[in-house]
Write an enzyme that holds these catalytic residues in place. Structure first.
Site, PDB file in Angstrom:
ATOM      1  N   TYR A 119       0.837  -1.201   0.000  1.00 20.53           N
ATOM      2  CA  TYR A 119       0.000   0.000   0.000  1.00 20.53           C
ATOM      3  C   TYR A 119       0.869   1.247   0.000  1.00 20.53           C
ATOM      4  O   TYR A 119       1.931   1.280   0.638  1.00 20.53           O
ATOM      5  CB  TYR A 119      -0.886   0.042   1.245  1.00 20.53           C
ATOM      6  CG  TYR A 119      -2.007  -0.962   1.236  1.00 20.53           C
ATOM      7  CD1 TYR A 119      -3.207  -0.672   0.610  1.00 20.53           C
ATOM      8  CD2 TYR A 119      -1.858  -2.193   1.845  1.00 20.53           C
ATOM      9  CE1 TYR A 119      -4.243  -1.593   0.605  1.00 20.53           C
ATOM     10  CE2 TYR A 119      -2.883  -3.123   1.847  1.00 20.53           C
ATOM     11  CZ  TYR A 119      -4.073  -2.814   1.228  1.00 20.53           C
ATOM     12  OH  TYR A 119      -5.089  -3.731   1.211  1.00 20.53           O
ATOM     13  N   ARG A 178      -2.466 -12.423   2.767  1.00 17.92           N
ATOM     14  CA  ARG A 178      -3.791 -12.031   2.324  1.00 17.92           C
ATOM     15  C   ARG A 178      -3.951 -12.361   0.848  1.00 17.92           C
ATOM     16  O   ARG A 178      -3.071 -12.071   0.045  1.00 17.92           O
ATOM     17  CB  ARG A 178      -4.019 -10.516   2.489  1.00 17.92           C
ATOM     18  CG  ARG A 178      -4.014  -9.956   3.892  1.00 17.92           C
ATOM     19  CD  ARG A 178      -5.125 -10.502   4.775  1.00 17.92           C
ATOM     20  NE  ARG A 178      -6.408 -10.732   4.121  1.00 17.92           N
ATOM     21  CZ  ARG A 178      -7.317  -9.794   3.826  1.00 17.92           C
ATOM     22  NH1 ARG A 178      -7.103  -8.540   4.142  1.00 17.92           N
ATOM     23  NH2 ARG A 178      -8.455 -10.117   3.249  1.00 17.92           N
ATOM     24  N   HIS A 190      -7.113  -8.622  -3.003  1.00 20.08           N
ATOM     25  CA  HIS A 190      -8.433  -8.098  -2.625  1.00 20.08           C
ATOM     26  C   HIS A 190      -8.481  -6.602  -2.852  1.00 20.08           C
ATOM     27  O   HIS A 190      -7.457  -5.922  -2.865  1.00 20.08           O
ATOM     28  CB  HIS A 190      -8.748  -8.418  -1.161  1.00 20.08           C
ATOM     29  CG  HIS A 190      -7.767  -7.826  -0.198  1.00 20.08           C
ATOM     30  ND1 HIS A 190      -6.578  -8.437   0.101  1.00 20.08           N
ATOM     31  CD2 HIS A 190      -7.790  -6.669   0.505  1.00 20.08           C
ATOM     32  CE1 HIS A 190      -5.901  -7.689   0.957  1.00 20.08           C
ATOM     33  NE2 HIS A 190      -6.608  -6.598   1.212  1.00 20.08           N
TER      34      HIS A 190
HETATM   35 FE   LIG Z   1      -5.883  -5.006   2.325  1.00 19.58          FE
END
Ligand SMILES: [Fe+2]
Length: 247
Positions: free
Chosen positions: A109, A158, A161
């Site tokens: 991110y 993860r 998504h």
């Molecule tokens: Fe996320």
């Protein structure tokens, strides 16, 4: 839109009861509500007046294309993500603000809290928004995010998504959730998705590959509808950091 108090109340109850039953996701224990749900009773018609309003001038033409927000092209597989925002009776929710945030193709991110060992992309911020049209449809062009590790348990990654946020037309419809991609081998191991007790609710968080949404020689298309009310409602998938840019 008519208030759907009883149905909504049942939905909230199921959410609360289900969280905390995923031992692989330790964070959910701290974030689950500690009090039972409070029934929401609104006067007929009042529910329409409670939600925020956004106009077409509040959202720019490039906000929904995350690949065109910088001078250069971001790295990664181009995707188109589209679907309809519906209420519990299948009616389109028009003029709805849909916000999206995501990791880049390397699974990182553009956020100060994300300092893991993966490259940032100077041509990708990973945030977008749009308004639904008269049929309740939204549409984003972006890149497929990468998987990323997180500290829930050893070897936890993860699945790819997209984070979504919608306000609905009343505060009872507020939704922050995540969209997943079909056939991702990490899906069965995702502690956040597995925190949802209902298998159908987990399935509804996974988009469907839709070649009709492909843009020729540019992007692969994924269809994902978002339902704000009722028994087929899209459920909240709690983020490990529940904020813009959260992981
Ligand atoms: Fe996320």
């Amino acid at each position: 839109m008519a208030a759907n108090g009883p149905a909504r109340e049942r939905r909230e109850t199921r959410r609360v009861d289900g969280f905390g039953e995923a031992p692989a996701y330790v964070g959910v224990v701290e974030r689950r509500p500690r009090q039972p749900p409070v029934p929401v009773v609104l006067a007929p018609g009042a529910v329409e007046l409670a939600g925020p309003l956004f106009g077409t001038r509040d959202v720019g033409p490039f906000d929904a294309d995350l690949t065109r927000q910088h001078p250069g092209e971001p790295l990664g597989e181009r995707i188109t993500v589209s679907g309809r925002v519906l209420d519990g009776r299948g009616r389109p929710v028009r003029g709805q603000l849909v916000e999206l945030w995501q990791a880049n193709a390397a699974g990182r991110y553009a956020h100060r809290l994300d300092d893991r060992r993966a490259p940032l992309d100077p041509n990708f911020t990973g945030t977008g928004r749009c308004l639904t049209d008269d049929s309740g449809r939204y549409r984003f062009t972006t890149i497929r995010p990468g998987a990323y590790p997180w500290a829930s348990h050893p070897h936890a990654w993860r699945p790819a998504h997209l984070h979504f946020s919608l306000f609905g037309t009343a505060f009872t419809q507020r939704l922050v959730t995540q969209m997943y991609f079909p056939n991702d081998p990490l899906l069965p191991y995702d502690a956040i998705r597995n925190a949802l007790p209902d298998p159908d609710a987990r399935r509804r968080l996974v988009a469907v590959y839709d070649p009709d949404l492909n843009e020729p020689e540019l992007s692969l298309g994924y269809h994902w509808d978002i339902v704000l009310d009722g028994p087929a409602a899209t459920w909240t998938a709690p983020a490990s950091v529940p904020a813009q840019g959260g992981r």
